[in-house]
Motif scaffolding. Structure first.
Motif, PDB file in Angstrom:
ATOM      1  N   GLY A  12      -0.705   2.227  87.875  1.00 30.05           N
ATOM      2  CA  GLY A  12      -0.214   3.314  87.048  1.00 30.05           C
ATOM      3  C   GLY A  12      -0.727   4.693  87.405  1.00 30.05           C
ATOM      4  O   GLY A  12      -1.019   5.010  88.559  1.00 30.05           O
ATOM      5  N   LEU A  13      -0.844   5.524  86.385  1.00 28.03           N
ATOM      6  CA  LEU A  13      -1.329   6.887  86.563  1.00 28.03           C
ATOM      7  C   LEU A  13      -2.157   7.294  85.351  1.00 28.03           C
ATOM      8  O   LEU A  13      -2.130   6.639  84.314  1.00 28.03           O
ATOM      9  CB  LEU A  13      -0.168   7.866  86.782  1.00 28.03           C
ATOM     10  CG  LEU A  13       0.916   8.012  85.708  1.00 28.03           C
ATOM     11  CD1 LEU A  13       0.463   8.893  84.552  1.00 28.03           C
ATOM     12  CD2 LEU A  13       2.177   8.611  86.305  1.00 28.03           C
ATOM     13  N   THR A  14      -2.872   8.390  85.523  1.00 26.10           N
ATOM     14  CA  THR A  14      -3.684   8.939  84.436  1.00 26.10           C
ATOM     15  C   THR A  14      -3.216  10.354  84.151  1.00 26.10           C
ATOM     16  O   THR A  14      -3.181  11.194  85.053  1.00 26.10           O
ATOM     17  CB  THR A  14      -5.173   8.960  84.810  1.00 26.10           C
ATOM     18  OG1 THR A  14      -5.610   7.619  85.086  1.00 26.10           O
ATOM     19  CG2 THR A  14      -6.010   9.530  83.679  1.00 26.10           C
ATOM     20  N   ASP A  15      -2.827  10.601  82.914  1.00 30.23           N
ATOM     21  CA  ASP A  15      -2.404  11.936  82.522  1.00 30.23           C
ATOM     22  C   ASP A  15      -3.591  12.894  82.548  1.00 30.23           C
ATOM     23  O   ASP A  15      -4.701  12.530  82.146  1.00 30.23           O
ATOM     24  CB  ASP A  15      -1.813  11.917  81.110  1.00 30.23           C
ATOM     25  CG  ASP A  15      -0.515  11.141  81.043  1.00 30.23           C
ATOM     26  OD1 ASP A  15       0.521  11.693  81.424  1.00 30.23           O
ATOM     27  OD2 ASP A  15      -0.549   9.971  80.610  1.00 30.23           O
ATOM     28  N   ARG A  16      -3.341  14.104  82.998  1.00 34.06           N
ATOM     29  CA  ARG A  16      -4.388  15.125  82.945  1.00 34.06           C
ATOM     30  C   ARG A  16      -4.412  15.703  81.539  1.00 34.06           C
ATOM     31  O   ARG A  16      -3.462  16.359  81.117  1.00 34.06           O
ATOM     32  CB  ARG A  16      -4.139  16.219  83.978  1.00 34.06           C
ATOM     33  CG  ARG A  16      -5.297  17.214  84.093  1.00 34.06           C
ATOM     34  CD  ARG A  16      -5.136  18.122  85.289  1.00 34.06           C
ATOM     35  NE  ARG A  16      -4.118  19.125  85.094  1.00 34.06           N
ATOM     36  CZ  ARG A  16      -4.306  20.305  84.516  1.00 34.06           C
ATOM     37  NH1 ARG A  16      -5.505  20.612  84.018  1.00 34.06           N
ATOM     38  NH2 ARG A  16      -3.324  21.179  84.410  1.00 34.06           N
TER      39      ARG A  16
ATOM     40  N   ALA B 212      -9.377  -2.884  84.520  1.00 35.80           N
ATOM     41  CA  ALA B 212     -10.527  -2.052  84.185  1.00 35.80           C
ATOM     42  C   ALA B 212     -10.519  -1.625  82.724  1.00 35.80           C
ATOM     43  O   ALA B 212     -11.439  -0.940  82.268  1.00 35.80           O
ATOM     44  CB  ALA B 212     -10.560  -0.818  85.082  1.00 35.80           C
ATOM     45  N   GLY B 213      -9.465  -2.007  81.980  1.00 33.32           N
ATOM     46  CA  GLY B 213      -9.414  -1.710  80.554  1.00 33.32           C
ATOM     47  C   GLY B 213      -8.990  -0.306  80.214  1.00 33.32           C
ATOM     48  O   GLY B 213      -9.283   0.190  79.119  1.00 33.32           O
ATOM     49  N   GLU B 214      -8.299   0.362  81.138  1.00 37.18           N
ATOM     50  CA  GLU B 214      -7.853   1.723  80.899  1.00 37.18           C
ATOM     51  C   GLU B 214      -6.339   1.800  81.027  1.00 37.18           C
ATOM     52  O   GLU B 214      -5.660   0.795  81.022  1.00 37.18           O
ATOM     53  CB  GLU B 214      -8.531   2.689  81.889  1.00 37.18           C
ATOM     54  CG  GLU B 214     -10.052   2.701  81.768  1.00 37.18           C
ATOM     55  CD  GLU B 214     -10.724   3.525  82.838  1.00 37.18           C
ATOM     56  OE1 GLU B 214      -9.994   4.110  83.678  1.00 37.18           O
ATOM     57  OE2 GLU B 214     -11.961   3.595  82.841  1.00 37.18           O
ATOM     58  N   GLY B 215      -5.813   3.022  81.117  1.00 34.52           N
ATOM     59  CA  GLY B 215      -4.377   3.191  81.312  1.00 34.52           C
ATOM     60  C   GLY B 215      -3.700   3.837  80.126  1.00 34.52           C
ATOM     61  O   GLY B 215      -4.240   3.935  79.025  1.00 34.52           O
ATOM     62  N   ARG B 216      -2.481   4.291  80.360  1.00 34.86           N
ATOM     63  CA  ARG B 216      -1.711   4.990  79.339  1.00 34.86           C
ATOM     64  C   ARG B 216      -1.555   4.185  78.051  1.00 34.86           C
ATOM     65  O   ARG B 216      -1.613   4.723  76.958  1.00 34.86           O
ATOM     66  CB  ARG B 216      -0.315   5.323  79.881  1.00 34.86           C
ATOM     67  CG  ARG B 216      -0.212   6.670  80.549  1.00 34.86           C
ATOM     68  CD  ARG B 216       1.195   6.940  80.991  1.00 34.86           C
ATOM     69  NE  ARG B 216       1.397   8.361  81.259  1.00 34.86           N
ATOM     70  CZ  ARG B 216       2.535   8.855  81.701  1.00 34.86           C
ATOM     71  NH1 ARG B 216       3.563   8.059  81.931  1.00 34.86           N
ATOM     72  NH2 ARG B 216       2.656  10.154  81.928  1.00 34.86           N
ATOM     73  N   SER B 217      -1.337   2.886  78.193  1.00 36.72           N
ATOM     74  CA  SER B 217      -1.077   2.073  77.002  1.00 36.72           C
ATOM     75  C   SER B 217      -2.294   1.962  76.096  1.00 36.72           C
ATOM     76  O   SER B 217      -2.159   1.633  74.911  1.00 36.72           O
ATOM     77  CB  SER B 217      -0.594   0.672  77.399  1.00 36.72           C
ATOM     78  OG  SER B 217      -1.531   0.032  78.244  1.00 36.72           O
ATOM     79  N   THR B 218      -3.486   2.250  76.616  1.00 34.94           N
ATOM     80  CA  THR B 218      -4.667   2.226  75.748  1.00 34.94           C
ATOM     81  C   THR B 218      -4.727   3.457  74.854  1.00 34.94           C
ATOM     82  O   THR B 218      -5.430   3.465  73.842  1.00 34.94           O
ATOM     83  CB  THR B 218      -5.967   2.154  76.572  1.00 34.94           C
ATOM     84  OG1 THR B 218      -6.096   3.343  77.367  1.00 34.94           O
ATOM     85  CG2 THR B 218      -5.973   0.933  77.473  1.00 34.94           C
TER      86      THR B 218
ATOM     87  N   GLY C  55      -3.984  -4.335  83.943  1.00 34.30           N
ATOM     88  CA  GLY C  55      -3.622  -5.146  82.784  1.00 34.30           C
ATOM     89  C   GLY C  55      -2.898  -4.363  81.721  1.00 34.30           C
ATOM     90  O   GLY C  55      -3.045  -4.642  80.530  1.00 34.30           O
ATOM     91  N   GLY C  56      -2.102  -3.377  82.151  1.00 36.55           N
ATOM     92  CA  GLY C  56      -1.241  -2.665  81.212  1.00 36.55           C
ATOM     93  C   GLY C  56       0.041  -3.433  80.972  1.00 36.55           C
ATOM     94  O   GLY C  56       0.133  -4.638  81.244  1.00 36.55           O
TER      95      GLY C  56
END
Length: 305
Positions: free
Chosen positions: A111-115, A35-41, A11-12
């Motif tokens: 998407g992806l998750t930044d380290r 899941a309510g996560e992601g870069r845009s959060t 949901g980004g």
């Protein structure tokens, strides 16, 4: 078990734009599972999106996008999809909630998750005065005193991009990972200052404005802006792989460049794919994928008659 015409996983910005486009056809049952996560959060202020000259946060965009999609009849479910498969002509998705979902088509916008290392004070500055994307936010550091926190060559390569924006750039190799002699020379010739030191704290004033960093040896380096480049970002490709998509060497998902279809009845959009990782690109891809999903669903309806 819930069954619909299209499930959007994520949901980004990519997933929401696709949901709005699909909802406006008024012809399909569409479910967004997020899941309510992601870069845009994480991003507090996007400054490169049409219509928001003073910036807009990722959370606000997500809230507005969900409301806009819901007005067209799109449904939302809070869940994390961890497994995907096929059941006849339908696609099966399984969430950590224990729920099973089935759909004719799926759009993966995972998407992806930044380290991002656990450095005290860093998270509140992300997307406000500390950035991850030079294409999105290089403008924000123009002629500003900037500190780049990174690891090895990932940070060094970012430094060579950022030095085109400011002549006051310090790259702190937080993890002290190795850098080639050639990159060392390039940074020195370009005017990048370099330091190998663990960062103990990112210092800031209220509202996420960075003022400097404190290293473990007690030194303070003042800064007006910041960037991070630690490498090793995690691409959430697993569901695409389980559904038959081709995964590139860098773990991004390959797809048809026109339709963004990655496998039978599976489309992708956003940072999951092989493209520039930008919010505006993700939104555009969401619309493109939705248009082709609509065409596919129309054809399925015709074939069933």
């Amino acid at each position: 078990m819930r069954e619909v015409d299209c499930i959007i996983v994520g949901g980004g910005l990519a997933g929401l734009q696709a949901a709005i486009q699909l909802g406006r056809y008024s012809a399909h049952q569409v479910l967004v599972i997020d899941a309510g996560e992601g870069r845009s959060t994480l991003c507090r202020t996007y400054h490169n999106i049409l219509g928001f000259p003073d910036g807009v946060s990722g959370e606000e965009l997500r809230e507005r996008g969900r409301m806009q999609a819901e007005r067209t009849g799109v449904s939302f479910e809070r869940d994390r999809i961890v497994k995907a498969g096929r059941h006849g002509e339908k696609i099966q998705l399984f969430g950590t909630s224990g729920s099973e979902y089935r759909s004719k088509t799926v759009l993966l916008a995972t998407g992806l998750t930044d380290r991002v290392p656990d450095i005290p004070g860093l998270t509140p500055t992300l997307g406000r005065t500390v950035y991850v994307c030079p294409d999105c936010d290089g403008y924000e550091i123009q002629d500003q005193r900037t500190v780049l926190l990174g690891s090895g060559e990932a940070g060094a390569n970012m430094a060579m991009i950022l030095i085109q924006r400011t002549n006051d750039l310090l790259y702190i190799n937080h993890e002290q990972a190795p850098i080639s002699a050639e990159l060392h020379r390039s940074m020195k010739e370009a005017g990048v200052r370099y330091l190998e030191a663990a960062v103990q704290e990112v210092q800031q004033i209220e509202d996420g404005h960075i003022t400097g960093v404190l290293t473990e040896d007690g030194q303070i380096f003042e800064s007006e802006r910041g960037f991070i480049a630690f490498g090793g970002n995690r691409v959430h490709y697993e569901l695409a792989e389980q559904l038959g998509a081709v995964i590139a060497d860098n773990k991004h998902v390959e797809a048809d460049p026109r339709s963004l279809q990655a496998a039978n009845n599976v489309w992708i959009a956003g940072d999951l794919g092989l493209h520039a990782e930008q919010a505006t690109v993700a939104m555009g891809e969401g619309s493109i994928a939705a248009i082709w999903i609509h065409k596919a669903l129309q054809q399925m309806t015709k074939d069933s008659r």
